[in-house]
Design an enzyme around this catalytic site. Structure first.
Site, PDB file in Angstrom:
ATOM      1  N   HIS A  30      48.891   3.938   6.523  1.00 43.59           N
ATOM      2  CA  HIS A  30      48.927   5.257   5.885  1.00 43.59           C
ATOM      3  C   HIS A  30      47.783   5.366   4.895  1.00 43.59           C
ATOM      4  O   HIS A  30      47.577   4.448   4.128  1.00 43.59           O
ATOM      5  CB  HIS A  30      50.257   5.465   5.161  1.00 43.59           C
ATOM      6  CG  HIS A  30      50.286   6.764   4.403  1.00 43.59           C
ATOM      7  ND1 HIS A  30      50.487   7.969   5.042  1.00 43.59           N
ATOM      8  CD2 HIS A  30      50.107   7.033   3.085  1.00 43.59           C
ATOM      9  CE1 HIS A  30      50.432   8.937   4.140  1.00 43.59           C
ATOM     10  NE2 HIS A  30      50.202   8.397   2.940  1.00 43.59           N
TER      11      HIS A  30
ATOM     12  N   GLY B 223      19.596   1.333  49.020  1.00 42.80           N
ATOM     13  CA  GLY B 223      20.351   0.357  49.804  1.00 42.80           C
ATOM     14  C   GLY B 223      21.163   1.070  50.870  1.00 42.80           C
ATOM     15  O   GLY B 223      21.629   2.188  50.666  1.00 42.80           O
TER      16      GLY B 223
ATOM     17  N   GLY C 271      32.961  20.412  39.902  1.00 41.30           N
ATOM     18  CA  GLY C 271      33.422  19.140  40.433  1.00 41.30           C
ATOM     19  C   GLY C 271      32.262  18.314  40.970  1.00 41.30           C
ATOM     20  O   GLY C 271      31.120  18.765  41.001  1.00 41.30           O
TER      21      GLY C 271
ATOM     22  N   ALA D 190      34.341   6.610  34.492  1.00 41.09           N
ATOM     23  CA  ALA D 190      33.543   5.387  34.421  1.00 41.09           C
ATOM     24  C   ALA D 190      34.423   4.158  34.195  1.00 41.09           C
ATOM     25  O   ALA D 190      34.221   3.114  34.822  1.00 41.09           O
ATOM     26  CB  ALA D 190      32.522   5.512  33.292  1.00 41.09           C
TER      27      ALA D 190
ATOM     28  N   GLU E  85      36.481  30.397  35.464  1.00 45.27           N
ATOM     29  CA  GLU E  85      37.324  29.394  36.117  1.00 45.27           C
ATOM     30  C   GLU E  85      38.097  30.068  37.252  1.00 45.27           C
ATOM     31  O   GLU E  85      38.766  31.084  37.041  1.00 45.27           O
ATOM     32  CB  GLU E  85      38.275  28.780  35.074  1.00 45.27           C
ATOM     33  CG  GLU E  85      39.436  27.987  35.621  1.00 45.27           C
ATOM     34  CD  GLU E  85      39.027  26.801  36.504  1.00 45.27           C
ATOM     35  OE1 GLU E  85      38.176  26.007  36.110  1.00 45.27           O
ATOM     36  OE2 GLU E  85      39.585  26.700  37.626  1.00 45.27           O
TER      37      GLU E  85
ATOM     38  N   GLY F  81      33.352  26.905  36.190  1.00 49.10           N
ATOM     39  CA  GLY F  81      34.274  25.771  36.172  1.00 49.10           C
ATOM     40  C   GLY F  81      34.655  25.381  34.761  1.00 49.10           C
ATOM     41  O   GLY F  81      33.806  24.945  33.987  1.00 49.10           O
TER      42      GLY F  81
ATOM     43  N   ASP G  59      33.569   6.239  41.712  1.00 53.39           N
ATOM     44  CA  ASP G  59      33.661   7.652  42.108  1.00 53.39           C
ATOM     45  C   ASP G  59      33.642   7.869  43.620  1.00 53.39           C
ATOM     46  O   ASP G  59      34.043   8.921  44.091  1.00 53.39           O
ATOM     47  CB  ASP G  59      32.491   8.458  41.509  1.00 53.39           C
ATOM     48  CG  ASP G  59      32.660   8.750  40.033  1.00 53.39           C
ATOM     49  OD1 ASP G  59      33.578   8.167  39.419  1.00 53.39           O
ATOM     50  OD2 ASP G  59      31.886   9.556  39.496  1.00 53.39           O
TER      51      ASP G  59
END
Ligand code: NAD
Length: 448
Positions: A424, A95, A251, A300, A184, A161, A292
């Site tokens: 409990h 699209g 990322g 999500a 990292e 990462g 996103d």
């Protein structure tokens, strides 16, 4: 309203499927593998303590992957069924938004056509960031999707990462026996997480044998017939690492390539994010963007709530997303979950605050489960006792955080949680005790 949903996702078997990254290549398949690998780890390391005698378990990767694929297939098929049941036309193909709220649709096989809409919601998601020095080759240097599809347990795995994906996928393969090294770039471990929680989680990952190298800048990644040779710089100089596979998890970026023509009038920033206001409205009336591909955490549940908001607004209803109260979960062991501000963020805001925490080591239920690592930490305002942030590392943290999310959605005070009866023995008692500890009223752990 008459609704059409265009989606071009194609799985590696060449088949189109609804559900996007989450169902096909992210949240769901990763949780399936995290569960399988966790059970394997517990069978190997914990059964003996429970008095369960078994010979050393073996992992059948093909069977594990088949189970994962079955779950994915059921859920994506479920979406197709839901679209049908709700009389939404599911269109498979590409699209592209044109001017005047027209959408160009190019089916998988067939002629391109142009649809006219009164409203459009752009929900194109994100895609992994690729590093120039370590381009994905789909075999040895892979993205998160590739790392979910290994057909055997690598002996050694490098991960670039130490973020959410690096830690989750590193955990999967480490639990199955892979030696995992995570590089990292930042000096801080899990910079977005409360410091006490990050420290505790880091300690547990180390105990599990996952090596996390902080302040590590990769300078070379070269695929060889046997694997990948990596070089990286740390404060101690140049380091070398040879691994069977390398996962790059540095990322994700908004997947807005070839989705908007210029005339559509939609603003995109220099990182590719579609510009929207708090109600996910783009500058063009009737066109929304969610998930996103717009500002905010790439989660999500954030995207789906934005979708509900956009639909409600289109229908003329009042709707909003409370961006201050979005839970985050990292599905490692211990699980890490949080909502609201970290202690450092509250401190920086200048608001006077108080904190309370409770370790799972003092929880009867956690002990019975043999899952005593981690803690619950609550931060509240000094003046009116409003809960400002809740941070958990520990068993079922991703489930426990819901109580905190609900409390914060209702603008609860710590006292509200203190006066709420918790079953409990349950893990949720740790949340109760942490709330009590905020006012030095903990019952099952010494107060400050
Ligand atoms: P991330 O932002 O969580 O972590 C990326 C890490 O890579 C950071 O720590 C960053 O400092 C580091 N980094 C960046 N460039 C680097 C380099 N050149 N060398 C070494 N380190 C480098 O990103 P991710 O783990 O790739 O995840 C992507 C997105 O997907 C995130 O927004 C995440 O929230 C989302 N996600 C969420 C879940 C979940 O909710 N459980 C699971 C998976 C992914």
């Amino acid at each position: 309203m008459k609704v059409a949903c265009i989606d071009e996702w194609k799985n590696k078997d060449g088949k189109n499927a609804f559900g996007g990254t989450c169902l096909n290549a992210g949240c769901i398949p990763s949780k399936a593998l995290l569960e399988s690998s966790e059970l394997f780890y517990r069978a190997t390391h914990e059964f003996k303590k429970h008095g369960i005698k078994i010979s050393a378990p073996e992992i059948d990767v093909a069977a594990m992957q088949k189970r994962k694929a079955g779950i994915v297939r059921q859920l994506t098929g479920g979406i197709a069924g839901l679209l049908k049941a709700n009389k939404i036309e599911g269109l498979q193909g590409h699209g592209r938004l044109l001017a005047g709220k027209q959408v160009e649709f190019t089916p998988i096989d067939g002629e391109t056509e142009v649809l006219q809409a009164r409203y459009v919601i752009l929900a194109v998601g994100s895609t992994p960031v690729e590093l120039k020095i370590a381009p994905f080759d789909g075999d040895k240097i892979v993205d998160s999707w590739g790392a979910l599809d290994f057909t055997e347990v690598p002996e050694t795995l490098g991960v670039i990462g130490a973020g959410v994906i690096g830690l989750e996928l590193g955990s999967v393969w480490s639990r199955l026996g892979t030696k995992v090294d995570i590089l990292e770039a930042m000096d801080d471990f899990l910079f977005m997480v409360d410091r006490d929680i990050a420290k505790e989680a880091g300690r547990q990952f180390k105990r599990q044998g996952i090596a996390i190298h902080l302040g590590a800048k990769m300078t070379l990644a070269k695929a060889t017939p046997k694997g990948v040779n990596v070089e990286y710089e740390t404060a101690d100089g140049t380091q070398k690492l040879s691994v069977d596979k390398l996962v790059v998890a540095v990322g994700r970026r908004p997947f807005t390539d070839n989705v908007l023509v210029k005339d559509a009038g939609i603003s995109v920033d220099d990182r590719g994010f579609i510009q929207v206001d708090d109600e996910c409205r783009t500058g063009q009336s009737g066109i929304f963007a969610i998930g996103d591909c717009v500002r905010g955490p790439m989660l999500a549940h954030k995207g789906s709530e934005e979708g509900v908001m956009a639909a409600d607004l289109i229908a003329g209803e009042i709707a909003e997303v409370n961006y201050k109260v979005i839970p985050s979960v990292i599905y490692t062991s211990p699980e890490i979950a949080w909502v609201g501000q970290t202690e450092a963020e509250v401190k920086a805001s200048g608001r006077a605050y108080k904190t309370g925490s409770f370790p799972f080591a003092a929880s009867g239920r956690a002990k019975a489960m043999e899952q005593t690592a981690g803690m619950v930490k609550i931060i509240s305002a000094q003046d009116d006792d409003e809960i400002l942030g809740v941070h958990i590392a520990g068993p079922m943290a991703g489930e426990l955080i819901s109580e905190a999310v609900l409390a914060m959605e209702f603008s609860a005070s710590t006292e509200d949680i203190q006066r709420t009866i918790h079953a409990h023995p349950s893990l949720a008692e740790a949340v109760h005790e942490a709330a009590l500890a905020v006012d030095n009223r903990a019952l099952n752990f010494p107060n400050k």
